[in-house]
Enzyme design. Structure first.
Site, short mmCIF file in Angstrom:
data_model
loop_
_atom_site.label_atom_id
_atom_site.label_comp_id
_atom_site.label_asym_id
_atom_site.label_seq_id
_atom_site.Cartn_x
_atom_site.Cartn_y
_atom_site.Cartn_z
N CYS A 66 -0.35 3.97 2.78
CA CYS A 66 0.56 3.55 3.84
C CYS A 66 1.53 3.63 4.13
CB CYS A 66 0.26 1.89 4.26
SG CYS A 66 -1.59 1.31 3.54
N CYS A 119 1.06 -1.32 -0.15
CA CYS A 119 -0.29 0.33 -0.20
C CYS A 119 0.59 0.88 -0.04
CB CYS A 119 -0.96 -0.06 0.98
SG CYS A 119 -1.59 1.52 1.24
#
Length: 446
Positions: free
Chosen positions: A57, A54
């Site tokens: 993230c 991600c």
């Protein structure tokens, strides 16, 4: 002596400054341990649900979490932990309905979610998020209180309106709240522009056979008369939004009735609007129903149809031609996953790759339902075909490894799983496969 004291003071000063300047102190403890610690310190638990692939993230981890002002706000108010939603945090992610990353969750010491948001954020908005989580505890409209009161306030128009707004704010689904509010509300006339705008604003939460769909159908002509050109375009495709929402919500909540409604409506769409495969949707429906015999029977028929559709030699010939064309146009193909697509085509081919992905996707579910020798034989025949189609396919290696593990052949399973993980191309699913390998090595249930 003075030298030692002076040196000590310098070390103390540097250490203190470093402590004050640090970002969030993420503790390396389990969620249960974090909840226990939160109870003893009268704090909330902050959980960063992330995945290794991600990008947002990584932005949060590198640019936001380490900031001193963020650390100051979070370290005094929360017990903070990070959980990989596809590995050790998978069960917690499922419990708290985590489906996008990062998910920033605030949980009380009883294990109940009190606030949640998703996506990358600025330092200011992230600090404010923590403040909102704390404030929600004393609010009469905290998530916990709203969820407790909702079943008993189905006719309370004022409460339901607040409920919908707060559920969206808390990152929860407001679908049931919108349905309840639309059913009892007296604030807006159904043929009014305000109702049209309300439906458009909440278009991601409207389902088939709902009050919202009933309102839209009854007032469609009136809405088209008052709509702007952009709104007209949206209204014309609104029905497709209802269908997609129903599919996604049915799968997420495992609602068989909703899934049936989606399938029946989807089948009536013109071909140009259909996305997906009717048999695969029927398989999902049977799985939700827990009609496992029905699932296995349909799965066998479906995979047999795929296997018998074309001879392997013909598939390989067509895939070679497609790959040659793709290579020629590679530089002008601006697909986001261009390189990954190239790797898949090179290792599996187009038709062969699609066949194998379908076989392994259904095969993993079939394996979970497999108990008898005849079922294992069916699965083994699919695996054998897969290897004939693409020798040493990492998808087939993965399926076979799981089958061997279920049959108790642990060493063989681990060896084959390692090969599958090493060759796995999809960066999004590779971490979950690596985690399955870890569980095999520990002797845990997949």
């Amino acid at each position: 002596m003075r030298k030692i004291v002076f040196t000590f003071l310098i070390v103390l000063f540097v250490t203190t400054n470093n402590t004050q300047a640090q970002g969030i102190n993420f503790e390396h403890i389990s969620l249960d341990e974090a909840l226990a610690k939160a109870a003893s310190e009268d704090k909330l638990v902050f959980v960063d649900f992330y995945t290794v692939w991600c990008a947002p993230c990584k932005v949060m981890s590198k640019k936001i979490f380490p900031l001193p002002e963020v650390g100051e706000a979070y370290n005094k108010n929360f017990i903070s932990i990070k959980l990989d939603a596809e590995k050790k945090g998978a069960l917690a992610a499922k419990k708290y309905n985590v489906s996008s990353y990062p998910t920033l969750a605030f949980i009380n010491s009883s294990g109940k979610l009190v606030y949640k948001d998703t996506g990358s954020q600025s330092a200011e908005s992230f600090i404010n998020l923590g403040k909102k989580a704390i404030a929600s505890l004393s609010s009469e409209f905290s998530l916990e209180k709203l969820q407790q009161e909702f079943p008993n306030k189905q006719n309370d128009e004022h409460f339901l309106k607040i409920y919908v707004e707060k559920m969206i704010e808390y990152g929860q689904s407001p679908i049931h709240g919108i349905e309840a509010w639309l059913t009892v509300q007296t604030e807006i006339k159904e043929d009014d522009v305000d109702m049209m705008e309300y439906l458009m604003k909440h278009n991601n939460y409207l389902l088939l056979n709902s009050k919202a769909e009933q309102i839209l159908k009854a007032n469609f002509d009136e809405y088209m008369d008052i709509a702007t050109r952009a709104e007209e375009r949206e209204l014309k495709t609104f029905h497709l939004k209802f269908i997609k929402n129903t599919r996604d919500f049915a799968i997420k909540t495992k609602d068989a009735e909703l899934m049936r409604s989606f399938i029946d409506t989807w089948k009536q769409l013109p071909n140009r609007y259909r996305r997906g495969n009717p048999t695969e949707y029927e398989l999902i429906y049977l799985a939700i129903l827990e009609d496992y015999d029905g699932y296995k029977k349909l799965a066998q028929e479906y995979i047999s149809g795929i296997i018998n559709a074309k001879p392997i030699a013909q598939i390989q010939k067509e895939d070679a031609e497609y790959f040659e064309t793709f290579q020629k146009n590679y530089k002008t193909n601006y697909s986001i996953n261009r390189e990954q697509t190239m790797e898949k085509l090179k290792s599996h081919g187009k038709i062969a790759g699609e066949n194998i992905e379908t076989i392994t996707k259904i095969g993993h579910t079939y394996l979970k339902l497999t108990k008898k020798k005849k079922d294992y034989k069916v699965l083994e025949s699919w695996i054998e075909y897969g290897y004939e189609l693409v020798p040493n396919s990492f998808y087939i290696n993965d399926l076979k490894a799981d089958m061997l593990y279920k049959k108790g052949k642990t060493k063989q399973a681990i060896a084959l799983k390692k090969i599958a993980v090493e060759k796995w191309i999809d960066s999004k699913t590779r971490p979950s496969k690596a985690y399955e390998l870890e569980k095999m090595q520990k002797g845990e249930t997949l």
